[in-house]
Design a protein around this motif. Sequence first.
Motif, short mmCIF file in Angstrom:
data_model
loop_
_atom_site.label_atom_id
_atom_site.label_comp_id
_atom_site.label_asym_id
_atom_site.label_seq_id
_atom_site.Cartn_x
_atom_site.Cartn_y
_atom_site.Cartn_z
N SER A 1 -7.11 -3.31 -2.33
CA SER A 1 -7.94 -4.49 -2.59
C SER A 1 -7.08 -5.74 -2.75
O SER A 1 -7.27 -6.73 -2.07
CB SER A 1 -8.80 -4.28 -3.84
N LYS A 2 -6.11 -5.68 -3.65
CA LYS A 2 -5.11 -6.75 -3.75
C LYS A 2 -3.72 -6.15 -3.83
O LYS A 2 -2.82 -6.71 -4.39
CB LYS A 2 -5.42 -7.65 -4.97
N TRP A 3 -3.61 -4.93 -3.28
CA TRP A 3 -2.34 -4.26 -3.03
C TRP A 3 -1.59 -3.92 -4.32
O TRP A 3 -0.85 -4.73 -4.85
CB TRP A 3 -1.48 -5.10 -2.09
N ILE A 4 -1.82 -2.72 -4.78
CA ILE A 4 -1.18 -2.20 -5.99
C ILE A 4 -0.47 -0.89 -5.65
O ILE A 4 -1.05 0.00 -5.03
CB ILE A 4 -2.21 -1.98 -7.11
N LYS A 5 0.78 -0.79 -6.08
CA LYS A 5 1.55 0.45 -5.94
C LYS A 5 1.45 1.21 -7.26
O LYS A 5 1.58 0.61 -8.33
CB LYS A 5 3.02 0.15 -5.67
N SER A 6 1.27 2.51 -7.19
CA SER A 6 1.20 3.29 -8.43
C SER A 6 1.58 4.74 -8.16
O SER A 6 1.48 5.23 -7.03
CB SER A 6 -0.21 3.23 -9.03
N GLY B 1 -9.40 -0.20 -7.94
CA GLY B 1 -9.72 0.70 -6.84
C GLY B 1 -8.92 1.98 -6.94
O GLY B 1 -8.82 2.60 -8.00
N CYS B 2 -8.30 2.38 -5.84
CA CYS B 2 -7.68 3.70 -5.77
C CYS B 2 -6.50 3.89 -6.72
O CYS B 2 -6.05 5.02 -6.92
CB CYS B 2 -7.22 3.98 -4.34
N SER B 3 -5.99 2.82 -7.30
CA SER B 3 -4.91 2.97 -8.28
C SER B 3 -5.43 3.09 -9.71
O SER B 3 -4.66 3.32 -10.63
CB SER B 3 -3.95 1.76 -8.21
N GLY B 4 -6.73 2.97 -9.90
CA GLY B 4 -7.29 2.94 -11.25
C GLY B 4 -7.03 4.19 -12.05
O GLY B 4 -6.78 4.14 -13.26
#
Length: 343
Positions: free
Chosen positions: A331-336, A123-126
């Motif tokens: 979506s499954k919580w990613i920090k970036s 998602g938004c971290s891609g």
Amino acid sequence: MDPAEIRLLAAGTALPGPPIDNAALGRRFGMDALWEQWVDAFIGTRTRHLALDLESGEQRDTLADLGTTAGERALAAAGTDPAAVDLVVLGTATPDTLMPATVNVIADRLGIDDVTTYQLQSGCSGAVQAIDVARQLLSTGRHRTALVLGGDVIAKHYDLTADLRTVPPAELVNYVLFGDAAGAAVLSADPAAGPTAVRASFVQLAGRGRAPGQVLEWFGPVDRHSGRSSAQEDYKAIEETVPLFAEQILHRLLAEAGWREGEVTHLLPPQLSTRMTARIVERLGLSGAEEISCVGETANTGNALVFFQLEQVLPELAPGDRAAAIAVESSKWIKSGFALERV
């Protein structure tokens, strides 16, 4: 090769169709004037661009269409011939097909062949994942020039027959939050290729024990009539979690880059919505940093957003300027995030 010597040369973006304001969107779905007031009060997005024709239901643009245009613009802005690219990485939550991978369709259209390609489903971290992967691979010395892409076409998940007056909030928000777009950037392993260095980048899963904040379904012939919504958003969980994660990401970026808060001149914050972005920027407290935001005009374009921010900030950077970019995936919580410095 030192990863800090990787250069980000230029960015390019692509939007489908004309801007669609909240009034036009409301009219299409039979919403009254209170609709606009609700969107303005809780979301703040003014316009979005859709790859879908709202009247006919026809999809006018694919992710490959938009990605090809964005890639052409990024390469032109960088002064890079497609033949010089030896690595292509795409981050997206909404590829055109499960196979072939959209990244390979875009590469083919750009005339890029005999190279390494990767497609990251996220998602938004891609987009940040794609930049991080390209940076790491370029630092090995095996590759010299990378085209990094990100984008999403969420409008194909719209149900144009839906009565939005009866749609649950977890589904309704998807009709106003998102827009369609693609973006691209050119990265080089040659320190002499450009003045903007990628000083830090990272991606970290943070979803253990957390329910997904966003779900985007794929349907096949077996389950396409299951009655499940194709897209759901736990906006309350996102409101609570994203600002906290954004603060943690900023602290990690500063530590990895060896910077102090007062040395950040430009902030590229998460772009879920204008209201959410304003709360995040206030929480981060970087009063001396210029905010680079676009979500009010483009809406949340997922993996394209970072490239719109880069397209704005790169021409502004003066020698010594430092930019911090933050993205959170719910979506499954990613920090970036990543950090840039004009050297």
